[in-house]
Scaffold this active site. Structure first.
Site, PDB file in Angstrom:
ATOM      1  N   ASN A 165      89.014 -98.785  -2.935  1.00  0.00           N
ATOM      2  CA  ASN A 165      89.045 -99.729  -4.046  1.00  0.00           C
ATOM      3  C   ASN A 165      90.360 -99.700  -4.816  1.00  0.00           C
ATOM      4  OD1 ASN A 165      87.865-101.341  -6.443  1.00  0.00           O
ATOM      5  ND2 ASN A 165      88.444 -99.385  -7.362  1.00  0.00           N
ATOM      6  N   ALA A 166      91.030 -98.567  -4.858  1.00  0.00           N
ATOM      7  CA  ALA A 166      92.233 -98.428  -5.682  1.00  0.00           C
ATOM      8  C   ALA A 166      93.263 -99.493  -5.323  1.00  0.00           C
ATOM      9  CB  ALA A 166      92.836 -97.037  -5.498  1.00  0.00           C
ATOM     10  N   TYR A 195     101.125-108.911  -3.937  1.00  0.00           N
ATOM     11  CA  TYR A 195      99.697-108.607  -3.952  1.00  0.00           C
ATOM     12  C   TYR A 195      98.974-109.340  -2.818  1.00  0.00           C
ATOM     13  CZ  TYR A 195      94.964-108.114  -5.910  1.00  0.00           C
ATOM     14  OH  TYR A 195      93.634-107.842  -6.103  1.00  0.00           O
ATOM     15  N   THR A 224      86.588-108.678 -15.643  1.00  0.00           N
ATOM     16  CA  THR A 224      87.041-107.302 -15.829  1.00  0.00           C
ATOM     17  C   THR A 224      87.988-107.238 -17.026  1.00  0.00           C
ATOM     18  OG1 THR A 224      88.969-107.580 -14.394  1.00  0.00           O
ATOM     19  CG2 THR A 224      86.911-106.880 -13.336  1.00  0.00           C
TER      20      THR A 224
END
Length: 445
Positions: A287-288, A352, A386
């Site tokens: 997940n990091a 990303y 989030t």
């Protein structure tokens, strides 16, 4: 993070105003609650082949109210459309239109699930056209559903019965509240691997799972969901997040491991921790991840290289170490976090998007390297509520929330539920795939 708009349009008098103005009217989604029914109402199963009856018998074994023919005004919890035997596009008409007659009676939060075969498994043009047609009609139907209902599909490789464990497991997941933010997506069952989960409510009982980036946000939600489903959790994050990491681990009765995943020996340290405390490692959740956004014209090496190092290079290196160890053995599960940015791209996120597209390429290629019975998959979140998305400017955030068929952002638990399913024994026939958890985002494939 609270979606104020969602709350307003579901309360008088704003609900009526929103309807008159034609504004988006998202609803609270039906999410998993322990003890709640799998489906809220009868399940209409449509299909004429032998597989349809076999699947109906399977669902009856779950104590569901299964009907084969819809009665007018009979409120339904789900519609399952079994199209595994279609050989020509003209053969879609009767079953699809039979399901169509029932759509107006689908309850809020209902589910539509198709079962069909992959077009790539045949060289017959008519059969391939029919099979690909199922994909087009399901994705379009998912855009049409309202009231928090979702539409998804299961593709069953040729030669596999529609009742193999992973088909049944995928169907249970897609019918349940665990799949609340999964919409317009397909899961492919590639082989007969997989065993029934011993406990449908706690399918990970006794498993040992490591979650990287577990100190907060989506990572913490993943750790909590795996623990809820019965797993022993090893929570991993950088030393700077040590206090928050310890809090998550203590809450779950797990252990905390402070670790920089870009370290050359990160995978070996995780394996040693799992071996010393549990004797094995069953589930790895990568997940990091980090973002260092900038237009490519303004990108520098530090921003580019750091994102690649954390988001994909570390996973590749750790996976090599896991697969070389007998601590991570047969039946193991690796689940990585990708992103819809890696599918559709996103302005200012070339680094990303490259890393997250790389994750999807990695899992597809790694599937062939996994031990027998082990799987590797990815989950690609869309807009999730989030701390990071809370910092997006208000207008941009509101638009991003509404750009999917469910007209709202997802929750970290929605991502966690998909990961928990892919980590289960029942998902053993699903590998090398990326499942989008995006509410059927309107951007990208």
């Amino acid at each position: 993070m609270t979606d104020t708009y969602l709350n307003l349009v579901n309360a008088a008098p704003f609900a009526g105003v929103a309807k008159r103005l034609g504004l988006p009217r998202p609803v609270e989604l039906r999410r998993y609650r322990p003890g709640a029914p799998l489906v809220d109402g009868p399940v209409l199963l449509v299909g004429t082949g032998a597989g349809a009856q076999e699947l109906a018998d399977e669902l009856l074994g779950w104590d569901l109210d299964v009907v084969r023919h819809h009665r007018p005004k009979q409120r339904l919890g789900a519609i399952v459309l079994v199209l595994d035997d279609v050989t020509d596009p003209t053969a879609l008409s009767a079953p699809v239109l039979a399901a169509a007659e029932a759509l107006r009676d689908l309850r809020p939060g209902g589910r539509v699930v198709t079962l069909s075969r992959p077009a790539a498994d045949t060289t017959d043009p008519a059969m391939a056209a029919a099979r690909r047609g199922v994909e087009g009609l399901l994705r379009s139907l998912a855009h049409e559903l309202r009231g928090g209902a979702t539409g998804n599909g299961i593709l069953v490789r040729d030669g596999l019965p529609v009742t193999v464990t992973s088909v049944v497991g995928a169907l249970r997941f897609l019918l349940s509240g665990r799949s609340a933010f999964v919409d317009g997506q397909f899961l492919t069952v590639v082989d007969g691997q997989g065993t029934p989960d011993p406990d449908a409510d706690r399918p990970l009982t006794g498993k040992v799972a490591v979650v990287t980036g577990a100190a907060r946000g989506i990572g913490a939600a993943i750790a909590r969901t795996l623990h809820r489903d019965g797993a022993h959790v090893i929570a991993v994050d950088v030393p700077a997040a040590g206090e928050a990491l310890a809090g998550v681990a203590n809450e779950l009765g797990g252990t905390a491991l402070q670790l920089d995943i870009t370290a050359p020996d990160a995978g070996e340290r995780i394996l040693a921790h799992a071996r010393d405390r549990h004797g094995r490692l069953d589930v790895v959740v990568h997940n990091a991840g980090i973002t260092r956004d900038k237009l490519l014209a303004n990108m520098d090496a530090a921003r580019w290289d750091s994102v690649i190092a954390v988001n994909i290079a570390a996973q590749l290196r750790m996976n090599e170490q896991f697969l070389a160890s007998d601590v991570f053995g047969a039946g193991g599960r690796i689940v990585s976090l990708a992103s819809t940015s890696g599918i559709a791209g996103n302005r200012g996120q070339t680094n990303y998007a490259a890393s997250k597209a790389g994750v999807m390429g990695m899992v597809a290629a790694t599937a062939g390297l996994m031990p027998a019975g082990a799987t590797v998959n990815a989950v690609a979140p869309g807009f999730i509520e989030t701390e990071m998305t809370a910092r997006i400017p208000f207008a941009t955030r509101e638009v991003a929330r509404r750009l999917n068929s469910l007209q709202q952002g997802g929750r970290p638990t929605d991502v966690a539920e998909a990961i928990a399913f892919l980590a289960s024994d029942a998902a053993g026939g699903i590998t090398g795939q990326t499942l989008r958890v995006c509410g059927q985002n309107l951007v990208g494939a």
